[in-house]
Scaffold this motif. Sequence first.
Motif, mmCIF file in Angstrom:
data_model
loop_
_atom_site.group_PDB
_atom_site.id
_atom_site.type_symbol
_atom_site.label_atom_id
_atom_site.label_comp_id
_atom_site.label_asym_id
_atom_site.label_seq_id
_atom_site.Cartn_x
_atom_site.Cartn_y
_atom_site.Cartn_z
ATOM 1 N N ASP A 1 0.633 -1.190 -0.058
ATOM 2 C CA ASP A 1 -0.020 0.079 0.134
ATOM 3 C C ASP A 1 0.809 1.269 0.151
ATOM 4 O OD1 ASP A 1 -2.079 -1.498 -0.104
ATOM 5 O OD2 ASP A 1 -2.497 -1.313 2.081
ATOM 6 N N ALA A 2 1.889 1.268 0.749
ATOM 7 C CA ALA A 2 2.856 2.480 0.914
ATOM 8 C C ALA A 2 3.304 2.800 -0.445
ATOM 9 C CB ALA A 2 3.824 2.107 1.782
ATOM 10 N N VAL B 1 2.035 2.851 -3.330
ATOM 11 C CA VAL B 1 1.162 3.763 -4.090
ATOM 12 C C VAL B 1 1.468 5.387 -3.783
ATOM 13 C CG1 VAL B 1 -1.221 4.333 -4.734
ATOM 14 C CG2 VAL B 1 -0.387 2.067 -4.344
ATOM 15 N N TRP B 2 1.606 5.670 -2.413
ATOM 16 C CA TRP B 2 1.869 7.052 -1.900
ATOM 17 C C TRP B 2 3.228 7.437 -1.957
ATOM 18 C CZ3 TRP B 2 -0.814 4.112 2.568
ATOM 19 C CH2 TRP B 2 -2.344 4.147 2.017
ATOM 20 N N ASP C 1 8.895 11.315 1.883
ATOM 21 C CA ASP C 1 7.776 10.717 1.422
ATOM 22 C C ASP C 1 7.731 9.207 1.802
ATOM 23 O OD1 ASP C 1 6.873 13.224 0.327
ATOM 24 O OD2 ASP C 1 7.736 12.609 -1.800
ATOM 25 N N ASN D 1 6.663 8.791 5.539
ATOM 26 C CA ASN D 1 5.221 9.126 5.705
ATOM 27 C C ASN D 1 4.154 8.110 5.060
ATOM 28 O OD1 ASN D 1 5.618 11.633 7.115
ATOM 29 N ND2 ASN D 1 6.240 12.638 5.353
ATOM 30 N N ALA D 2 4.706 7.551 3.935
ATOM 31 C CA ALA D 2 3.798 6.628 3.175
ATOM 32 C C ALA D 2 3.791 5.306 3.910
ATOM 33 C CB ALA D 2 4.319 6.441 1.834
ATOM 34 N N ARG E 1 1.644 5.850 7.042
ATOM 35 C CA ARG E 1 0.317 5.963 6.798
ATOM 36 C C ARG E 1 -0.287 4.601 6.259
ATOM 37 N NH1 ARG E 1 -2.049 9.327 1.435
ATOM 38 N NH2 ARG E 1 -4.237 8.800 1.754
ATOM 39 N N ALA E 2 0.295 3.775 5.731
ATOM 40 C CA ALA E 2 -0.027 2.513 5.271
ATOM 41 C C ALA E 2 -0.010 1.761 6.650
ATOM 42 C CB ALA E 2 0.907 1.742 4.296
#
Length: 218
Positions: A87-88, A90-91, A128, A131-132, A135-136
């Motif tokens: 998932d990470a 993608v961000w 980035d 943080n990704a 977040r995931a």
Amino acid sequence: MTENPTGPSHPATGLARVRTLPPWYLLAAGTLVGGLLGGVYGVVEPPEYTATSYVVAVPTAKSDPATATGFAQAYGRVATQLAVLGDAQVWAGVPVTTLKSSVRTETSPDAPMVAITATSTRPDLAADMANAVSRALTRHANDTKDATRVELQQFARATKPSAPSSASPALVGLVGASAGGLLGGLALLARPRRSDEASGRPASVPGPALAGDTHGAL
């Protein structure tokens, strides 16, 4: 047939040449070469930047701080697994393999917090990626908070680093010079000493005493 006395002699071997060098030569040469190699490596190798984000495990009304601390340890191990990194990516805009090699996590046995650190040659990408992943990880953890009774919340976002975390070329050169001087010192200790062989005379080796000589001495 006689040998030509003016003919070429045997070339000096490497060991013989080392014997003729002054003692300080090996130290100076090793230090100089190590410093040059280290300096070149420090200039050619691009600098690396590091950014860190923090998430904290918070117990719900049906849980306690000790449980949250235990789950924080588990989340720290899960953060670099494929389920989270998938998932990470993608961000973060980078492949999973890049996240796998660039992101690491740290936890504390005394605090329910997870530090997610990313390293990159680009300062913005380091922030980035950190943080990704946080977040995931938060998303995956909160999908099961009803069962774990622990909620994961973001404590601090990663910011774009202003200075590289890798060593400067000057420091890398200094380390290289130190390593080269150490190798030169080891070579100096292993350097053969001058002997009768170096001067061209065969070394005298005592042989076994003969029985006749022993009786004559008696």
